[in-house]
Every structure is written in C-alpha cells, then in structure tokens.
Design an enzyme around this catalytic site. Structure first.
Site, PDB file in Angstrom:
ATOM      1  N   SER A 138       0.866  -1.176   0.000  1.00  0.00           N
ATOM      2  CA  SER A 138       0.000   0.000   0.000  1.00  0.00           C
ATOM      3  C   SER A 138       0.901   1.224   0.000  1.00  0.00           C
ATOM      4  CB  SER A 138      -0.875   0.010   1.267  1.00  0.00           C
ATOM      5  OG  SER A 138      -1.514   1.255   1.449  1.00  0.00           O
ATOM      6  N   TYR A 151      -2.232   0.443  10.720  1.00  0.00           N
ATOM      7  CA  TYR A 151      -2.171  -0.093   9.355  1.00  0.00           C
ATOM      8  C   TYR A 151      -0.842   0.259   8.704  1.00  0.00           C
ATOM      9  CZ  TYR A 151      -3.581  -1.031   4.522  1.00  0.00           C
ATOM     10  OH  TYR A 151      -3.656  -1.511   3.230  1.00  0.00           O
TER      11      TYR A 151
END
Length: 252
Positions: A138, A151
C-alpha cells in the site's frame, strides 16, 4: 511476455475472496494462467471458481496449520510460478494515543505475518525452480497519515519483508515484486476498517472523481508478473490521478 506465452504458468493468490485478490484471479485466468485462490470464505471461493475455472483452497493465514495444508495442496498440484501475497486489511482509524492494541496485532498478523508465513511456505519450491513473490502492500507502506498508525506499521513491516528478501535472494531465480496502491474503492476494505459503518466507509471516497478500482490494481499485478524473467519490478506505486499523497486528495 504476452498472455499467449503464459498459458502454462501457475499462480497462488491470497485474499482472493474479494476486492483486488478476486480481480487478480479473474485477470490471471483470462490471461491463460492456472490459478489457485485462497481465502477464509468457502462460498466466495466456490463462486469465484465457478466463474473463472480457478482452483481453490480455504485457509486462515493466521493459522500455521492452515498454511501448511495450503502449501501441501498447492505444491501437490504441480509447478508454482508465482505467489501473490494480497491478503491483509485495515482495522480502525484511531490516533496512536487511542489505538487498540488488539487491532494493531490483528493487522500485523493479517498483513505482515501472513505474507511472511506464506512466503516461507513456498520459497523452497520457488528457489528450486524459479518464480515470483509479489507483495501487495500500500502507499501506507511508504508514508504515514493521522489515524493510520496501526495499518501503516503493518504495511511498513510487510514492505520490509519484501525489500529484505530481494537482497537475501539476489542471484537466485526468484523475483521479489511490490505493488503499492493508493486509494482503491473496493466493496469491503473501508467497510471492514470501520467495522461495518457504511457511512464512514463511503465518506473515504466522497467527492473523489475516480478512485482506483480493484481491476486497476489487478492489471498492475499481472503486468509485473508477465515481464520477461530478467526484469524485476522492485516497487510499483499506483494512485488515482486525484490523489497526490496519502492525505492530499482532490475532492469535488
């Protein structure tokens, strides 16, 4: 490589029951790959198999026994050319001061440790015969943002696994590839992050003219896997045009 030259190639895709994983299975199958899909939800895997002709093995990647079973089933089925470590996800958007340790732990398990366990399970076969390890990280693996600490930490860890492996395996016939998407509107990512709160999930994409969709990222994954074997895509960062950074997004 062109799709016609990849007919005999075989890939495993984790987190294949939804979103980017399912889109990757569909596109690989369309390009003539043999695909094994894995995730926890049996009914979704069965539906994907009926649609695409893929094989499937249900597995919880937080359980080593499930990964051992997955490896046995996949490797008994023939040569494996690529592993797509796609499973993961975010939980919550709390500030670090308020972050729930159990959610941080779950994110680390689902993103970093799942990718580590899967990679370890299939590395011996890939090192012996050659192949690809692809990590779907990501833009959170490359920069942080308020409310994203857990995250971001998990995705940074996953990225470090990939970048370290690339150094440790240099000279061997294994490519280590990272694809790092930015804002991708999928059916479940934001919904899971906000524990089923659909209004909060939809607000993530509010006013954004065209966020990425799962198929956009799947095209990047398949493109990277289909480069000639001497070409390694170390890291491909892909964002929608409306997103300049993790926090700077044009909204209408």
């Amino acid at each position: 490589m062109t799709p016609s030259t990849t007919a005999a190639r075989r890939a495993l895709v984790t987190g294949a029951s939804t979103g980017i994983g399912a889109a990757t299975v569909r596109l690989l199958a369309a390009h003539g790959w043999e695909v094994v899909a894995t995730a926890r939800r049996v009914e979704r895997l069965a539906a994907l198999a009926a649609e695409t002709g893929c094989q499937w093995v249900a597995a919880d990647l937080q359980e080593q026994g499930d990964i051992d079973h997955l490896a046995e089933r996949v490797l008994d089925g023939g040569r494996l050319d690529a592993v797509v470590n796609n499973a993961g996800g975010a939980l919550g958007a709390d500030l670090v001061a308020d972050g729930k340790v159990e959610e941080w732990l779950t994110m680390y398990e689902r993103n970093a440790l799942a990718a580590l366990r899967v990679s370890q399970a299939f590395l011996p076969a890939l090192r012996e015969r050659g192949g690809d390890l692809l990590f779907l990280t990501s833009t959170a693996a490359h920069g942080t943002y308020p409310g994203g600490g857990g995250y971001v930490a998990a995705k940074h860890a996953e990225r470090v696994i990939a970048t370290t492996l690339r150094q440790e395996l240099v000279g061997e016939p294994v490519r280590v590839i990272e694809v790092a998407p930015g804002m991708v509107a999928t059916e479940e990512f934001a919904l899971n992050r906000f524990h089923g709160d659909r209004a909060r999930a939809e607000a993530v994409y509010a006013g954004v003219a065209a966020p990425l969709v799962a198929e956009d990222v799947a095209e990047c994954v398949v493109w990277a896997l289909e480069r000639p074997s001497h070409v390694n895509i170390d890291c491909l960062v892909v964002r929608p045009r409306a997103q300049a950074t993790n926090t700077l997004v044009a909204r209408g």
